[in-house]
Design an enzyme around this catalytic site. Structure first.
Site: not given
Ligand code: CAA
Length: 389
Positions: A81, A113, A235
């Site tokens: 990203e 993400c 994450h």
């Protein structure tokens, strides 16, 4: 009998420099407890002027090619990203730097993400179609927020390269997945900006909503129960977020949310992200690397993966650790990638943060700062120039 497909090898890379949070706190007056305890971060990787997502990606991927060759790789998917071009896939530069054959398809994937998890799942699908092939999946990101903004403490940079194929040596990826999408503006980066925009509190809430949504769908798809998992990789935009997320999941499932239970489930997964910082697409797979590198024998154990990408898309899926995996780890190299970083002071970090490649189309060499195997040597006629050491 269904094919066993998953992560055959995994290698990470991170930036040349490191800024300890003590230096950031000394600059902005924050209590260091806010960083060390409140968000669970100790330091952040900072890239050199001659590093970017391409050099990080190539550095992570090269050891995989050195060990396995490239004969079976017919696809390279690079998720990011922090893209460097609106048209050309960053993976094409990586393809050249690491010497992949021309008979390769290369593409870039984006959804904040979450992108690397999409890449991993697409890779599993490609391998299922032709089990003779392997797919090189690379997650590579440089996380950059505005100076003196709340997000600044959660910056970082890293790449993780994964070789996906049949009969994997590390982790078998299972069906089903739980998936979740919601149109929210919690974190985004318009094309005209170098730094991300974020609504911090909204983003934490959106992440927790996605945890519920993916788990609900995972359960409805016939997934495993919570108790079947030995560990959970989340994450980790900052490592405390994994604690918040797992506590939320336990609460949603009506389980005890005792902090020791939460810490036990996260185990070693936060060790690399705590000192590297947010690496966006790579963060979840740094959690996996840290777990595999440090946990006692995980053979046959199930790991839960929760991938979240702002905006937002999330996925929960399971992986099973394969017998003999310890023989294939790169623990020493991973530790070296982290310990080899040179510490910068706050002024040095700020100068690197403010560094930009000139956009005037002229010939510009970048300062030689990185000691890694690949560098962004400069820009000429709007074309990025990469070199191998
Ligand atoms: N000692 C111990 N703890 C302390 C403390 C001290 N001296 N001072 C503060 N704290 C605690 C606070 O109580 C708080 O804890 P809780 O979250 O448990 O309440 C924590 O430290 C953080 O404090 P604040 O909420 O006051 O911090 P902030 O508002 O300045 O910034 C942030 C926090 C919003 C996460 C900010 O860092 C940010 O915007 N980060 C970027 C966005 C982000 O990472 N979002 C995560 C979800 S989105 C996602 O996952 C995608 C992605 O990668 C971006």
């Amino acid at each position: 009998m269904s094919l066993s497909i998953g992560i055959h090898d995994l290698s990470l890379a991170t930036g040349e420099f490191v800024l300890p949070h003590t230096a950031l706190a000394a600059h902005n007056g924050a209590d260091i407890g806010k960083y060390h305890v409140g968000i669970g971060q100790e330091s952040m990787s900072v890239t050199a002027a001659d590093e970017d997502i391409v050099t990080l990606a190539a550095t992570a991927a090269a050891p995989l090619i050195a060990r396995h060759g490239s004969d079976r790789i017919r696809t390279l998917i690079l998720a990011t990203e922090s893209s460097i071009d609106q048209a050309k896939a960053a993976g094409v530069y990586v393809h050249s730097l690491i010497g992949l054959p021309s008979a390769t398809r290369v593409v870039e994937l984006k959804q904040a993400c979450y992108g690397a998890t999409a890449a991993l799942q697409f890779a599993v699908g490609l391998v299922r179609r032709d089990p003779a092939q392997q797919v090189l999946v690379i997650a590579s990101d440089v996380s950059r927020y505005d100076l003196d903004s709340p997000g600044e403490a959660t910056q970082g940079a890293a790449a993780v390269a994964m070789l996906v194929g049949v009969n994997p040596a590390l982790v078998r990826i299972e069906d089903p997945s739980g998936v979740f999408t919601a149109d929210v503006m919690d974190f985004w980066r318009p094309n005209y900006r170098d730094t991300a925009l974020v609504d911090g509190q909204e983003s934490v809430g959106a992440y927790l909503q996605a945890v519920e949504g993916t788990w609900k769908d995972y359960t409805e798809q016939g997934g495993r129960t919570l108790e079947e998992f030995a560990a959970f990789c989340y994450h980790q935009p900052f490592t405390k977020m994994a604690h918040k997320a797992h506590r939320h999941l336990l609460n949603y499932c009506g389980r005890d949310t005792d902090p020791t239970a939460v810490t036990a489930a996260l185990g070693h997964t936060t060790a690399y992200n705590r000192v590297i910082g947010n690496s966006y697409t790579a963060s979840l797979y740094l959690a996996l690397a840290a777990l595999l590198d440090q946990a006692d024998d995980l053979t046959g154990q199930n790991i839960g993966f929760l991938s979240y990408g702002s905006g937002s898309v999330a996925e929960f899926f399971a992986g099973t650790v394969v017998a003999g995996y310890q023989d294939h780890l790169r623990t020493a190299a991973h530790r070296e990638a982290i310990t080899r970083r040179t510490e910068v002071d706050y002024a040095g970090y700020r100068a690197l943060h403010e560094h930009r490649l000139p956009a005037d189309g002229g010939d510009h060499a970048t300062p030689a700062q990185t000691t890694g195997p690949y560098r962004l040597a400069g820009i000429s006629g709007h074309k990025r120039l990469y070199t191998t050491r």
